[in-house]
Design an enzyme around this catalytic site. Sequence first.
Site, PDB file in Angstrom:
ATOM      1  N   GLY A  66      29.980  15.142  22.569  1.00 36.94           N
ATOM      2  CA  GLY A  66      28.833  16.021  22.784  1.00 36.94           C
ATOM      3  C   GLY A  66      28.667  16.983  21.623  1.00 36.94           C
ATOM      4  N   ARG A 114      25.180  15.640  59.011  1.00 36.16           N
ATOM      5  CA  ARG A 114      25.289  15.199  57.610  1.00 36.16           C
ATOM      6  C   ARG A 114      25.213  16.398  56.661  1.00 36.16           C
ATOM      7  NH1 ARG A 114      20.328  11.411  57.346  1.00 36.16           N
ATOM      8  NH2 ARG A 114      20.966  10.893  55.229  1.00 36.16           N
ATOM      9  N   GLU A 142      36.290  14.765  31.067  1.00 33.43           N
ATOM     10  CA  GLU A 142      37.425  15.655  31.337  1.00 33.43           C
ATOM     11  C   GLU A 142      38.495  14.934  32.165  1.00 33.43           C
ATOM     12  OE1 GLU A 142      38.473  18.283  30.009  1.00 33.43           O
ATOM     13  OE2 GLU A 142      36.637  18.141  28.826  1.00 33.43           O
ATOM     14  N   ASP A 160      38.975  10.783  33.755  1.00 40.68           N
ATOM     15  CA  ASP A 160      38.422   9.950  34.825  1.00 40.68           C
ATOM     16  C   ASP A 160      39.064  10.347  36.162  1.00 40.68           C
ATOM     17  OD1 ASP A 160      37.292   7.064  35.666  1.00 40.68           O
ATOM     18  OD2 ASP A 160      39.326   7.287  36.448  1.00 40.68           O
TER      19      ASP A 160
HETATM   20  C1  LIG Z   1      28.636  12.375  29.632  1.00 44.36           C
HETATM   21  C2  LIG Z   1      29.947  12.260  28.923  1.00 44.36           C
HETATM   22  C3  LIG Z   1      30.294  13.216  27.982  1.00 44.36           C
HETATM   23  C4  LIG Z   1      31.495  13.103  27.269  1.00 44.36           C
HETATM   24  N1  LIG Z   1      31.802  14.032  26.312  1.00 44.36           N
HETATM   25  C5  LIG Z   1      32.932  13.880  25.558  1.00 44.36           C
HETATM   26  C6  LIG Z   1      33.226  14.783  24.492  1.00 44.36           C
HETATM   27  O1  LIG Z   1      32.476  15.731  24.192  1.00 44.36           O
HETATM   28  N2  LIG Z   1      34.370  14.588  23.778  1.00 44.36           N
HETATM   29  C7  LIG Z   1      35.234  13.574  24.054  1.00 44.36           C
HETATM   30  O2  LIG Z   1      36.262  13.466  23.381  1.00 44.36           O
HETATM   31  N3  LIG Z   1      34.977  12.698  25.069  1.00 44.36           N
HETATM   32  C8  LIG Z   1      33.851  12.812  25.820  1.00 44.36           C
HETATM   33  N4  LIG Z   1      33.576  11.926  26.836  1.00 44.36           N
HETATM   34  C9  LIG Z   1      34.498  10.824  27.091  1.00 44.36           C
HETATM   35  C10 LIG Z   1      35.274  10.989  28.374  1.00 44.36           C
HETATM   36  O3  LIG Z   1      36.161  12.078  28.315  1.00 44.36           O
HETATM   37  C11 LIG Z   1      36.006   9.685  28.684  1.00 44.36           C
HETATM   38  O4  LIG Z   1      35.026   8.669  28.778  1.00 44.36           O
HETATM   39  C12 LIG Z   1      36.775   9.795  29.975  1.00 44.36           C
HETATM   40  O5  LIG Z   1      37.931  10.573  29.778  1.00 44.36           O
HETATM   41  C13 LIG Z   1      37.166   8.433  30.565  1.00 44.36           C
HETATM   42  O6  LIG Z   1      37.916   7.706  29.664  1.00 44.36           O
HETATM   43  P1  LIG Z   1      37.541   6.201  29.275  1.00 44.36           P
HETATM   44  O7  LIG Z   1      36.126   6.179  28.835  1.00 44.36           O
HETATM   45  O8  LIG Z   1      38.592   5.736  28.351  1.00 44.36           O
HETATM   46  O9  LIG Z   1      37.631   5.404  30.627  1.00 44.36           O
HETATM   47  P2  LIG Z   1      38.598   4.183  30.879  1.00 44.36           P
HETATM   48  O10 LIG Z   1      39.985   4.688  30.894  1.00 44.36           O
HETATM   49  O11 LIG Z   1      38.278   3.062  29.981  1.00 44.36           O
HETATM   50  O12 LIG Z   1      38.168   3.819  32.357  1.00 44.36           O
HETATM   51  C14 LIG Z   1      37.599   2.568  32.762  1.00 44.36           C
HETATM   52  C15 LIG Z   1      38.050   2.273  34.186  1.00 44.36           C
HETATM   53  O13 LIG Z   1      39.443   1.987  34.192  1.00 44.36           O
HETATM   54  C16 LIG Z   1      40.119   2.758  35.142  1.00 44.36           C
HETATM   55  N5  LIG Z   1      41.451   3.063  34.606  1.00 44.36           N
HETATM   56  C17 LIG Z   1      41.774   3.386  33.333  1.00 44.36           C
HETATM   57  N6  LIG Z   1      43.089   3.594  33.220  1.00 44.36           N
HETATM   58  C18 LIG Z   1      43.626   3.397  34.433  1.00 44.36           C
HETATM   59  C19 LIG Z   1      44.944   3.488  34.948  1.00 44.36           C
HETATM   60  N7  LIG Z   1      45.978   3.834  34.200  1.00 44.36           N
HETATM   61  N8  LIG Z   1      45.119   3.253  36.259  1.00 44.36           N
HETATM   62  C20 LIG Z   1      44.074   2.919  37.038  1.00 44.36           C
HETATM   63  N9  LIG Z   1      42.805   2.834  36.610  1.00 44.36           N
HETATM   64  C21 LIG Z   1      42.582   3.064  35.322  1.00 44.36           C
HETATM   65  C22 LIG Z   1      39.251   4.006  35.315  1.00 44.36           C
HETATM   66  O14 LIG Z   1      39.406   4.590  36.599  1.00 44.36           O
HETATM   67  C23 LIG Z   1      37.850   3.437  35.139  1.00 44.36           C
HETATM   68  O15 LIG Z   1      37.392   2.935  36.356  1.00 44.36           O
HETATM   69  C24 LIG Z   1      32.385  12.028  27.545  1.00 44.36           C
HETATM   70  C25 LIG Z   1      32.028  11.079  28.516  1.00 44.36           C
HETATM   71  C26 LIG Z   1      30.830  11.183  29.204  1.00 44.36           C
HETATM   72  C27 LIG Z   1      30.480  10.144  30.204  1.00 44.36           C
END
Ligand SMILES: Cc1cc2nc3c(=O)[nH]c(=O)nc-3n(C[C@H](O)[C@H](O)[C@H](O)COP(=O)(O)OP(=O)(O)OC[C@H]3O[C@@H](n4cnc5c(N)ncnc54)[C@H](O)[C@@H]3O)c2cc1C
Length: 687
Positions: free
Chosen positions: A181, A343, A434, A436
């Site tokens: 962001g 609800r 912040e 997942d």
């Molecule tokens: C609107 C928005 C703004 C953002 N802004 C920023 C920003 O300013 N700076 C920044 O650095 N990031 C930013 N992000 C990124 C965000 O912090 C990450 O996308 C988030 O932490 C999730 O990580 P991921 O994308 O790797 O998800 P993944 O880890 O790839 O998740 C994919 C799926 O796998 C599951 N999963 C993953 N690991 C496991 C596990 N060990 N056990 C069970 N299930 C698992 C998750 O539950 C999910 O369903 C932003 C994201 C969004 C959507």
Amino acid sequence: MAQTSQNKKDLAQARTKTSFDITDMTNYLYGGAANVEQRRYIIDLIAREPIFNKDDWCWLNHTDAVKRGIAMSTRLAEIKMEHELNDLDFATMVEAIDDTLPILLHNGAFIPVINSQGSDEQIEKWIPLAEKYQIIGCYAQTELGHGSNLSQLETTATFIQETDEWEINSTTFTAAKWWIGGLGAICTHAVVQAKLIIAGKDYGAHVFVVPIRSLDDHKPFPGIQVGDIGPKAYGGFNKMENGFARFNQYRIPRENMLMRFSKVSRDGVYTKPPHSKLSYGSMVLLRSVLIRQMALYLSRATTISTRYLTVRRQFNNPTSRNDIDINPALETQVINYPMVQNRLFPMIAQSYALFAAGSVMMEMYIGLMTGLSSGNIDTLAEVHAMSSALKSYCTTIAAAGAEECRKLMGGHGYSYFTGLAHMFASIVPSNTYEGDNYVLTQQMARYLLKEVKTARTTPDKVTPYSKYLLLALNRDSFAHSRCSVTKAEDWLNPDVQLEVFEHRCARLAFELSDAVDAAGGMEKTIWSDHNMECFRISHAHAQYVMVLWFIQSVRDARNPEMDEERRASPEAITILERLSNLHALHTIQTNLADFTEDAYFSPSQCQSLRAQVKALVASIADQAVGLVDAFDHPDFLLASALGASDGDAYQRLWDKAQTEPLNCREVCDGYEEYIRPLLKKHGELKL
Ligand SMILES: Cc1cc2nc3c(=O)[nH]c(=O)nc-3n(C[C@H](O)[C@H](O)[C@H](O)COP(=O)(O)OP(=O)(O)OC[C@H]3O[C@@H](n4cnc5c(N)ncnc54)[C@H](O)[C@@H]3O)c2cc1C
């Protein structure tokens, strides 16, 4: 016209039923009259600025929206400086603007990360520049290939001893920073998480202040490829230019690594932090802030829904609360249907509970930071786990709640003009960023597993919030323990409610611990196999503390020795007690299987619990409009045709529809090109 005035009459009539003083309740929610005044002052400041007008938002495409977002960001920064506003006021401005702006991560992450992880000299160098917006920052952690798994980030910062620099590289495609962001257009600097490499040795992810764009002409520096990742789901975050960046042999000075905890000397000697989790402070802050934000979001959604459902009439069915005596000729107000109440009202109670949780979580964060500043890390693990568990739970219920509020409003609920569509699109990614929400629950689970060990070895050392674990030390007697409720009123005893939540948490924590032990301990167990259990115990713990904090907040409000800002009048307390009971019992009811699978509840207890929830819902029916009025969300903030404070829902919805650009023309675009050829395909027709 008659219908319109009926809308207004209905809402005004509902207000007369409120049994408590709204101002008193508002003061309780916001921690005193001074806070309420200040919030109103700040919201008004924003409402008076034309740049923050929300009327045309739904017609903007992503490109125009980002430009607007930048204009709004710069004005926001100017207002903050002109009025010398503090962080809390800044948060209120953001609340009032009600959109995610490119500049938000500057104040929300860039500055806090430097403040918490920078050395004194680094803070002195960067913070004054950032506070005057001479530089604009963002927080770049996530990459195309990895977000949750920080240990696998691919961006590297390699120490070049000859020049005393770091070389930043994202050689692989998946190493590109993504989702950041503020990176897409506005930022000049980023705090970047990159793997620290010295003489070929990888020391793991560390934080670096990285200049991105020139302070002269805003062009990206050579060696950086940067841009916007494109539009997002549900049209949300469309004024925010979430960006990507790739670094190619990009050099920054050694002192740009944030060195409060880990350090690298001129000759390349690495000093590790005294505690591996010391850098968690800024994460705890962001997650704690989110909990209060969820209180504000859900309370807005319930405000809109409650007001509209009060003026909406459908069928002429008798209900125990019909206003038939007043309006014998009219249909039933839909808010009088028990189905609607059951609800909606638990979500009003949840909103109140979220306000209480937001305050306590922030106090915990402040306590943590005060401790850390004097080298005390005693509460770090607990506060980190707590903020993770609560972030996961609170953002989940707020997003689900906003969507439920939309559905509650029937067909009109799907109109953009409810104010809910924009809000839902803003809330829903909080379930992902912040941390997942599912992955995050592992933090609390791991923490509780350690606490189980402590409970077994040194029971007097378990922390107050984990004390419930002691209940299950004697596994035999615990397995036979049963809920103490014997009559329906027992459910209204807060101590009984807490006992019930504690029993469930203790059982789930010990079950997880048993499963890990059975697999040969943490080193040998396949941790992923326990994901579901982690989720359950983490949300169970979050629900327990939410119930506990709301109960404590109501007890404080009744305590004559408590600070005046936290107290409330007896009339308000009567209603707060009902809300606290409803929140606790409804949470139990929603998770009933967790309380019955070990036979802790009997079938008759389940039945009496349901009856109590129903009775509590009915008992706040007269208060619903007053309770949402007390959230004190002005019409500018709600931006809702259906939820405005005067109740004039149909008139406003009609007026809003007239602003649709399609309605500027009598014959729509596309008639000549598409509609006419189809209609005339088989020749002229005269009917
Ligand atoms: C609107 C928005 C703004 C953002 N802004 C920023 C920003 O300013 N700076 C920044 O650095 N990031 C930013 N992000 C990124 C965000 O912090 C990450 O996308 C988030 O932490 C999730 O990580 P991921 O994308 O790797 O998800 P993944 O880890 O790839 O998740 C994919 C799926 O796998 C599951 N999963 C993953 N690991 C496991 C596990 N060990 N056990 C069970 N299930 C698992 C998750 O539950 C999910 O369903 C932003 C994201 C969004 C959507």
